[in-house]
Scaffold this motif. Structure first.
Motif: not given
Length: 476
Positions: A311-318
């Protein structure tokens, strides 16, 4: 009828129970530890047996199971003396012992017989290591059993191994469906110490172990865990495959013939018989799939569950590139000395970026594999997700976006255990056929489709990812 599928893995075993109408009833799990360090990577077979006893007893105290199918991970073996005492810990596939011994098979085209290029990960090479370095152990050994046949033997007294698991020894003739005398003679290993090879889904007998009050329970030899997941996904068609994310990440497509391209085997791809006559499967895999994510979670975000971290990761590629060679490299490199590489980390990187980047890195590695197998005519249009990683909708979408393929999540807590249930139920007549079992048991849950924009973004990073291995060999 209640049917149990026992799935024995490297970190724990689970017993999943279904009824013959396809309804999931119960899942019982027991964890055990393996020893993994720079010197050895091994597991205690006695601890595995205790865990198996626990899950069976716990389940049977609540449900009257009539049949149990047994599936396990591959390569690792148990050495027993004439009184069935365990003589030593079981080496895992990532243990480096056996690497030197495997070189004995160079130049004989062993892969044409066994479907696998000789490598130190396989059982036979490690058995040779034991004979060369611990002769007192080898001389005492009466039986050499992989974990599937070890558990079946402990339950029933019958030592039999299915074709698919036998393939993971590097000593099985995949065309004639028997142990290869030629390979065992070269190895100098007594073929009579091995279990009898049988087709996947063969009845072993009733439970005779006095540790269970279960004299009427039938035990069925299942198959190797990756093939079990393929069966549990109901895959029989060409151009389809499972993507199994457990400790190992493995993509398993269906083939209608055995590849004869030498380069194909040089990259470590292996062939096993499918349960359907005249069909085969191929393994393309990374030693650390879910294991890489578990390592990171346990060491850096141990206070959180996978779902909480998702739930805490960002939407775009890292934009972070992680080559997940935490236990060496599997296909297409088969380089046990390769190490994990992290690149692209900045002061703006947080712990959840790295968490997501590991998922991306494992997927980049599998895209590399897909490109290799497709060059050999093995075309895959869609993937069925299985294993613990299939519970993460975040990871499944990442896979769809990077691989640019449809990913289908199954409505099954454990596809491998369900595949074992299907084999076991079919063996005792609970299902009319395997096709009937598939129609009853296999249900799709959700489809994940690639997003074009994200795929294009990921491909910019993937172009760089493909250079990391060659660079790493210069500095590691």
């Amino acid at each position: 009828m209640y049917i149990g599928g026992l799935d024995v893995g490297t970190t724990g075993c689970k017993l999943s129970v279904y009824d013959s109408c396809g309804k999931f009833i119960k899942n019982t799990y027991c964890e055990y530890k393996s020893e993994r360090n720079d010197t050895v990577q091994q597991i205690n077979a006695a601890a595995v047996w205790e865990a198996v006893k626990q899950v069976i007893k716990t389940t049977m105290s609540e449900i009257k199971i009539e049949v149990i199918g047994v599936t396990s991970f591959g390569e690792s073996f148990v050495m027993l003396d004439k009184e069935d005492n365990i003589l030593m810990p079981s080496m895992l596939y990532t243990d480096k012992r056996g690497s030197v011994e495997s070189k004995l098979f160079d130049g004989i085209n062993a892969e044409k017989i066994t479907g696998a290029k000789p490598h130190g990960m396989y059982s036979l090479a490690k058995i040779m290591w034991v004979k060369n370095n611990m002769p007192e152990i080898y001389d005492k050994t009466t039986r050499i059993l992989l974990f599937q046949d070890f558990i079946v033997y402990k339950l029933t007294g019958k030592a039999q191994i299915d074709y698919s698991l036998a393939c993971r020894t590097m000593g099985f003739d995949i065309k004639n469906k028997c142990w290869s005398k030629k390979i065992f003679d070269i190895a100098g290993i007594d073929i009579n110490k091995m279990a009898i090879p049988v087709p996947s889904g063969t009845v072993a007998g009733k439970i005779i172990s006095p540790e269970f009050d279960a004299e009427n329970v039938t035990v069925v030899t299942g198959c190797h865990d990756q093939l079990a997941a393929l069966i549990g996904a109901g895959i029989t068609e060409l151009h389809t495959a499972i993507d199994g994310t457990g400790t190992v990440e493995c993509i398993t497509p269906v083939l209608d013939k055995i590849p004869d391209n030498t380069e194909f085997y040089e990259m470590g791809y292996t062939i096993l018989p499918h349960i359907l006559r005249d069909k085969y499967v191929c393994y393309a895999f990374s030693f650390t799939g879910g294991a890489a994510l578990k390592w990171y979670r346990d060491n850096f975000i141990s206070e959180e569950s996978y779902k909480e971290a998702d739930k805490k990761i960002k939407e775009k590629p890292t934009g972070i590139l992680i080559m997940p060679h935490f236990a060496g490299a599997a296909t297409p490199y088969m380089d046990e000395n390769s190490k994990a590489v992290f690149t692209g980390i900045t002061l703006g990187t947080d712990k959840y970026d790295i968490y997501k980047a590991i998922m991306e890195g494992v997927t980049y590695e599998m895209l590399l594999n897909l490109e290799k197998v497709e060059k050999n005519g093995i075309i895959i249009d869609k993937l069925y997700a299985t294993g613990g990683g299939a519970n993460s909708s975040v990871w499944l979408q990442i896979k769809a976006d990077i691989l640019n393929k449809e990913i289908i999540a199954l409505d099954a807590p454990e596809a491998g255990a369900m595949g074992t249930v299907m084999l076991a139920g079919n063996a005792v007549g609970a299902f009319e056929s395997m096709d009937s079992a598939r129609k009853i048991m296999v249900k799709e849950k959700k489809h994940y489709y690639p997003e074009e924009k994200k795929h294009e973004q990921y491909m910019q990073y993937y172009k760089k990812y493909k250079y990391i291995y060659d660079f790493s060999k210069k500095v590691n």
